[in-house]
Structures are given as structure tokens and as C-alpha cells.
Design an enzyme around this catalytic site. Structure first.
Site, PDB file in Angstrom:
ATOM      1  N   CYS A 171       3.278  -3.555   4.143  1.00 67.87           N
ATOM      2  CA  CYS A 171       1.743  -1.894   4.570  1.00 67.87           C
ATOM      3  C   CYS A 171       3.102  -1.969   5.692  1.00 67.87           C
ATOM      4  O   CYS A 171       3.968  -1.730   5.791  1.00 67.87           O
ATOM      5  CB  CYS A 171       0.806  -2.531   4.777  1.00 67.87           C
TER       6      CYS A 171
ATOM      7  N   HIS B   4       5.316 -31.545   8.970  1.00 67.57           N
ATOM      8  CA  HIS B   4       4.475 -30.030   8.450  1.00 67.57           C
ATOM      9  C   HIS B   4       3.880 -29.638   7.764  1.00 67.57           C
ATOM     10  O   HIS B   4       2.680 -28.833   7.898  1.00 67.57           O
ATOM     11  CB  HIS B   4       5.667 -29.623   8.755  1.00 67.57           C
TER      12      HIS B   4
ATOM     13  N   HIS C 277       8.276 -24.594   8.397  1.00 67.67           N
ATOM     14  CA  HIS C 277       7.491 -25.885   9.377  1.00 67.67           C
ATOM     15  C   HIS C 277       6.368 -24.964   8.577  1.00 67.67           C
ATOM     16  O   HIS C 277       5.493 -26.208   9.004  1.00 67.67           O
ATOM     17  CB  HIS C 277       7.593 -24.811  10.039  1.00 67.67           C
TER      18      HIS C 277
ATOM     19  N   ASP D  33       1.012  -1.218   0.324  1.00 70.28           N
ATOM     20  CA  ASP D  33      -0.294   0.123   0.664  1.00 70.28           C
ATOM     21  C   ASP D  33       1.142   1.397   0.165  1.00 70.28           C
ATOM     22  O   ASP D  33       1.696   1.439  -0.267  1.00 70.28           O
ATOM     23  CB  ASP D  33      -1.492  -0.250   1.396  1.00 70.28           C
TER      24      ASP D  33
ATOM     25  N   THR E  90       2.451  -1.741   8.893  1.00 74.49           N
ATOM     26  CA  THR E  90       3.105  -2.588  10.002  1.00 74.49           C
ATOM     27  C   THR E  90       2.948  -4.146   9.265  1.00 74.49           C
ATOM     28  O   THR E  90       4.011  -5.207  10.458  1.00 74.49           O
ATOM     29  CB  THR E  90       2.030  -2.889  10.778  1.00 74.49           C
TER      30      THR E  90
END
Ligand code: RB5
Length: 140
Positions: free
Chosen positions: A64, A132, A97, A7, A66
């Protein structure tokens, strides 16, 4: 082919990461945004992740402010396993994993150098498989 998107808050870091990918020899497709003008991160997360689901791209790199917003949007898409990474250990283990196929980073959280290292590790670490895979299958 790597899908990359951001963004407005992630725009500058996305542009730097594109240069880094070029230097490292990774091919990418930029799904926007294409300026620092305010926009809505789910739109761009969805565009890049759709290219992963269609098979056009192998993995997505999403940025973005965060890293959290793009990860939430990405994880709503069936088949996407998006991980927010602010450290190299998480980037390594989410590949080993979780077989993560979308890397999410926060441009307001980490700097360009760390983001580049995280990206390298994410793009080059293979999935370990085995037990996994069984756990990942439980997501669906
Ligand atoms: C934009 O201001 C910011 O909310 C966005 O980039 C992101 O951090 C959301 O999670």
C-alpha cells in the site's frame, strides 16, 4: 505459490514485483487491485491473507502507500504474522525470528529495487524455530 495484493497506491509497485517474481521463478496469484483507481486496502489484504490461511499460498506480499495499512489489516487475521519491511535486515529477521508469513511494503516509502531485494530475502529465508516458536505460540 505466493499471494500478492495491493491497493491503488501500491498498484504500480505490485505490477513491478510480479515481473520480478516471474524472473526469479516464483509462482504467484494476484489478488488485486487491478488498476490504480482508488480502493480500500483491507479488502485486498484480506483476500491475499485468506489464501495463506487456507493453504493455497505459502506467503503473502502486500503493498500500500506506507505498508502500514495492509499490515494492520493482515494482522487482524488469525494465523497471519505480517511485517512491514523497509530494509533487508528486517526482512531477514522477521523470517528467522517471527516466521512472518506476510510481507508488507510501502510504495511511497521505498523504491522498486529495494522492494525487490526485500522480497527475495523474505521469500528465501527460513524460520529458525526453537525458542522463537515458543514466542510465536504466545501470540495465539
Ligand atoms: C492510500 O492513500 C493510503 O492511505 C494507503 O495506501 C496506505 O498507505 C494506508 O496505510
Amino acid at each position: 505459490m505466493i499471494a500478492i495484493a495491493s491497493d491503488h497506491a501500491g498498484y504500480e509497485l505490485k505490477e513491478k514485483l510480479k515481473k520480478h517474481l516471474e524472473e526469479k521463478g516464483f509462482e504467484y496469484r494476484d489478488f488485486g487491485t487491478y488498476s490504480a483507481e482508488s480502493c480500500d486496502y483491507p479488502v485486498f489484504a484480506k483476500k491475499a491473507c485468506s489464501a495463506v490461511i487456507s493453504g493455497e499460498c505459502e506467503k503473502a506480499v502486500l503493498v500500500c502507500g506506507t505498508g502500514i495499512g495492509v499490515s494492520m489489516a493482515a494482522n487482524k487475521i488469525k494465523g497471519i504474522r505480517a511485517a512491514v519491511c523497509s530494509d533487508t535486515y528486517s526482512a531477514k529477521y522477521t523470517r528467522l525470528h517471527n516466521n512472518a508469513n506476510a510481507l508488507c511494503m510501502g510504495a511511497r516509502v521505498i523504491g522498486e529495487g529495494l522492494a525487490a531485494e526485500i522480497t527475495d530475502i523474505f521469500l528465501t529465508t527460513p524460520f529458525e524455530g526453537g525458542k522463537h516458536q515458543r514466542r510465536i505460540d504466545m501470540f495465539e
